[in-house]
Each structure stands twice: as C-alpha cells, then as structure tokens.
Design a protein around this motif. Structure first.
Motif, PDB file in Angstrom:
ATOM      1  N   PRO A 153       0.827  -1.209   0.000  1.00  9.45           N
ATOM      2  CA  PRO A 153       0.000   0.000   0.000  1.00  9.45           C
ATOM      3  C   PRO A 153       0.861   1.260   0.000  1.00  9.45           C
ATOM      4  O   PRO A 153       1.962   1.281   0.556  1.00  9.45           O
ATOM      5  CB  PRO A 153      -0.798  -0.123   1.306  1.00  9.45           C
ATOM      6  N   SER A 191      -9.322   6.293  -8.624  1.00  7.92           N
ATOM      7  CA  SER A 191      -8.254   6.429  -7.633  1.00  7.92           C
ATOM      8  C   SER A 191      -7.206   7.415  -8.107  1.00  7.92           C
ATOM      9  O   SER A 191      -6.657   8.186  -7.325  1.00  7.92           O
ATOM     10  CB  SER A 191      -7.610   5.064  -7.343  1.00  7.92           C
ATOM     11  N   GLY A 239      -8.770   1.138  -3.743  1.00  6.95           N
ATOM     12  CA  GLY A 239      -7.988   0.117  -4.420  1.00  6.95           C
ATOM     13  C   GLY A 239      -7.392   0.671  -5.697  1.00  6.95           C
ATOM     14  O   GLY A 239      -7.675   1.807  -6.098  1.00  6.95           O
ATOM     15  N   VAL A 267      -9.187   5.583   1.713  1.00  7.96           N
ATOM     16  CA  VAL A 267      -8.564   4.357   1.213  1.00  7.96           C
ATOM     17  C   VAL A 267      -9.291   3.916  -0.051  1.00  7.96           C
ATOM     18  O   VAL A 267     -10.535   3.891  -0.085  1.00  7.96           O
ATOM     19  CB  VAL A 267      -8.618   3.227   2.259  1.00  7.96           C
ATOM     20  N   ALA A 280      -9.135  -3.551  -0.394  1.00  8.33           N
ATOM     21  CA  ALA A 280      -8.945  -2.225   0.195  1.00  8.33           C
ATOM     22  C   ALA A 280      -9.706  -2.096   1.508  1.00  8.33           C
ATOM     23  O   ALA A 280      -9.225  -1.472   2.461  1.00  8.33           O
ATOM     24  CB  ALA A 280      -9.391  -1.147  -0.791  1.00  8.33           C
ATOM     25  N   VAL A 328      -3.620   3.951  -1.240  1.00  6.14           N
ATOM     26  CA  VAL A 328      -4.005   3.116  -2.370  1.00  6.14           C
ATOM     27  C   VAL A 328      -3.491   1.705  -2.103  1.00  6.14           C
ATOM     28  O   VAL A 328      -2.301   1.509  -1.853  1.00  6.14           O
ATOM     29  CB  VAL A 328      -3.439   3.652  -3.697  1.00  6.14           C
ATOM     30  N   VAL A 329      -4.402   0.740  -2.144  1.00  2.00           N
ATOM     31  CA  VAL A 329      -4.079  -0.644  -1.796  1.00  2.00           C
ATOM     32  C   VAL A 329      -3.995  -1.475  -3.073  1.00  2.00           C
ATOM     33  O   VAL A 329      -4.949  -1.513  -3.846  1.00  2.00           O
ATOM     34  CB  VAL A 329      -5.151  -1.232  -0.854  1.00  2.00           C
ATOM     35  N   GLU A 340      -7.708  -3.621   4.385  1.00  9.82           N
ATOM     36  CA  GLU A 340      -6.600  -2.750   4.802  1.00  9.82           C
ATOM     37  C   GLU A 340      -7.130  -1.534   5.554  1.00  9.82           C
ATOM     38  O   GLU A 340      -6.549  -1.093   6.554  1.00  9.82           O
ATOM     39  CB  GLU A 340      -5.808  -2.311   3.575  1.00  9.82           C
ATOM     40  N   VAL A 393     -13.377   4.310   3.162  1.00 10.17           N
ATOM     41  CA  VAL A 393     -12.901   3.458   2.074  1.00 10.17           C
ATOM     42  C   VAL A 393     -13.939   3.452   0.954  1.00 10.17           C
ATOM     43  O   VAL A 393     -15.128   3.278   1.198  1.00 10.17           O
ATOM     44  CB  VAL A 393     -12.592   2.028   2.554  1.00 10.17           C
TER      45      VAL A 393
END
Length: 345
Positions: free
Chosen positions: A154, A310, A294, A292, A204, A323-324, A207, A193
């Motif tokens: 991440p 994103s 993805g 958060v 995501a 950013v996951v 996390e 998120v």
C-alpha cells in the motif's frame, strides 16, 4: 521501542548495496511536501511499532559532448550527493523525537524506480504530492500514477494541505488557502474506504479496517453511484434506479457483516450516495483522517470507482490517501457466506 539512528552511507549501504528496507518507507527531498509526508509516516510507524526508513534518490546528469570525439560528459556527483545526504540528515533530525527505529539511505537512480523496488519488501510507502524536482517533483503526474498502480505494498500520498493538521507550517499560498477552507470543518477520526462491489475493493476494505482499528476510529464504506454511466444510461425510469440503490444497500450490509466478522468490535458504517466517486471522496478527504481506495475495479456495483477514480482522487485530494494494490487474501474466501454479492465479483 528503542530508537536507533543509522546515518546514511553515500553508496546506500555497506559495500555499495543497501539492505532491503522493511516497515514503512518515506521518500523525502527537503520540500514542505515531503516534510508533511515524513511526519505522517513517523506517526504511522509509531502507531504500528514498525521501523521507518527515510530515502532520497538522485541521478547524475549526463551531457552529450560538443567535441569531435562525440563522447559523453558526466557531472561530478559529489556536490549532488552531499546535498542529498544533508536532506536525509535534516529529515532524521526532524523525527528523532518519535519512539521508532529509524534509518535512512541515499540512493543513486531514478526516484520512481528506487521506490518501486523498495515496495517489494516494505509494509507501506509514503510520499508527498510534489516537491522541488529531481525526487518527489516527479511523483505526481505520470510517475505518481505509476507508483500506486505498480507498488507491491500500500502507498499513502500526503498533500501539503495537511500541513496544519500535522502541526507543520508552510508558506505555499495554495496550501494555506486550502487550510483556511478546510479549517471550517473539524477532522473526524474516521477512515473512509471507497467500494464498488469488486474484489479489489474488498482488499482495500480489509486494509482500511486494519487502519481504522489502529486509529480506534470508525470505518465508513462509501459507495458513490454516478448519475449516468455506460451501465446505467439505459435505465428508463427513476424506479429502476431506486431498485438499483436498494440492491446495492443489501450488498453493502452483507459486506459490513463480513468485515465485522474479521474485525470484532470495529464500528462499521455505510454511505450510499448519488454522485461522482471522485468528487464525493475528494470532499470527504477534507475532514477525515484517511481515504482508502484500491488500484482498480472490475465489475461490481458501478465498474467505475477504482482505476481512473483512484488516480483522480490522488490528484485532487485534500487529505492523506492510501491506495491498496490488488493481492490475494484468505479472508476474501468467506465473503459470500454473509449475503449477496455483485454478479461476477
């Protein structure tokens, strides 16, 4: 935890090879932007009780020779290297008061390549939105898009507008104007998120839930449905859209039950809104601890939240954004037991 300071070696480590950093990595270049990222990273390292690795990178310019030999001329890198070492030392001094294990390195090479390589072993990569050039100056734009999209861990982007909430000062007029605007709203201890029903979004969410637990904060799952998309433009009546929202709400509630099963005691709430995902999440970034998302979406509720969204959030955020990357997680396997999911997700 004991704090250990390792002074940077010009070659990046003993024998000219740097040990692969673990824990949290933060890129610095001496700018106000990177100082904000540095402070955020130090606080996060303290929360997680993980080591913090400070890194800066430089490249030595090469010029085509003008003589008849047609060769190339290189610049003596001693001055550049000394400047990079001074930046790293200043950064280490700035966060010396935190109860963390601390080390640093000066790397010779392209900044994005250096950071991407470090994500192979790092737990988290943190950087500012832009800087003086050379290092973080390229991170937003084409390179900043590449870093979150291709990183193996991440990444967190910390904009300069966060300076006030981090206790930092800045003379940047745009950041000060943004601080004045955001100052009307208190920063909520909430982790938000973005979700779209895809498996990437669920990664995501996991996390984000872990981060909310560290912050002792509620987790808010936000799903924004644009007015018109390729999948919705054909909807003939408002009733169809109402049915769509009702269907998404059922799936969101099932997702909440799934998250709570893996994070008992965590407060989880949902927000289903009509509007642009970028605009909704950017606005939320003004007054929550962390956004958060993805790296990409595939299908799901809208098929639009991740990916280009994103990227848009990174370029306009007013607060830290994590950013996951897409990755496997055994906890994803039991999501279907908690209720309906989007077809193909």
């Amino acid at each position: 935890m004991d704090r250990e300071q390792v002074h940077p070696d010009p070659a990046g480590g003993a024998g000219g090879e740097s040990a692969a950093p673990r824990g949290i990595v933060v890129g610095v270049d001496g700018s106000d932007h990177s100082h904000c990222a540095l402070v955020w990273a130090a606080r996060e390292a303290e929360r997680r009780q993980r080591p913090l690795h400070i890194v800066t990178a430089y490249s030595v310019p090469i010029f085509a020779a003008s003589g008849l030999d047609g060769g190339y001329a290189t610049v003596d890198d001693s001055v550049i290297r000394e400047g990079a070492e001074a930046i790293v030392k200043q950064a280490m001094d700035k966060v010396a008061g935190y109860n963390i294990v601390l080390d640093a390195s000066v790397e010779n090479g392209d900044a994005s390549g250096v950071l991407l390589e470090m994500t192979e072993t790092a737990e988290l990569l943190v950087f500012g939105t832009r800087g003086r050039g050379g290092f973080v100056g390229r991170l937003l734009g084409s390179v900043s898009s590449a870093l979150p999209a291709h990183a193996k861990c991440p990444t967190v982007t910390v904009p300069l507008s966060c300076a006030d909430r981090l206790g930092e000062t800045t003379q940047d007029k745009h950041a000060r104007a943004e601080q004045a605007k955001s100052g009307r709203l208190p920063v909520e201890n909430v982790v938000v998120v973005g979700v779209d029903g895809s498996e990437q979004a669920r990664v995501a969410v996991l996390e984000a839930a872990a981060q909310a637990q560290r912050l002792a904060a509620p987790l808010r799952l936000v799903c924004a449905v644009p007015q018109y998309t390729g999948s919705l433009a054909w909807v003939p009546t408002p009733l169809d859209r109402e049915a769509l929202f009702a269907d998404i709400k059922v799936q969101l509630d099932a997702g909440v039950a799934w998250v709570r099963s893996h994070f008992p005691g965590l407060t989880v709430e949902t927000q289903l809104v009509d509007g642009s995902p970028v605009e909704i999440l950017v606005e939320a970034s003004r007054h929550v601890e962390l956004i958060v998302v993805g790296t990409r979406g595939r299908g799901g509720f809208t098929g639009m939240l991740l990916g280009s969204t994103s990227d848009g959030i990174l370029h306009h955020t007013k607060g830290p954004v994590m950013v996951v990357p897409d990755r496997s997680d055994p906890r994803l396997a039991d999501r279907a037991r908690f209720g309906p999911m989007p077809a193909g997700a």
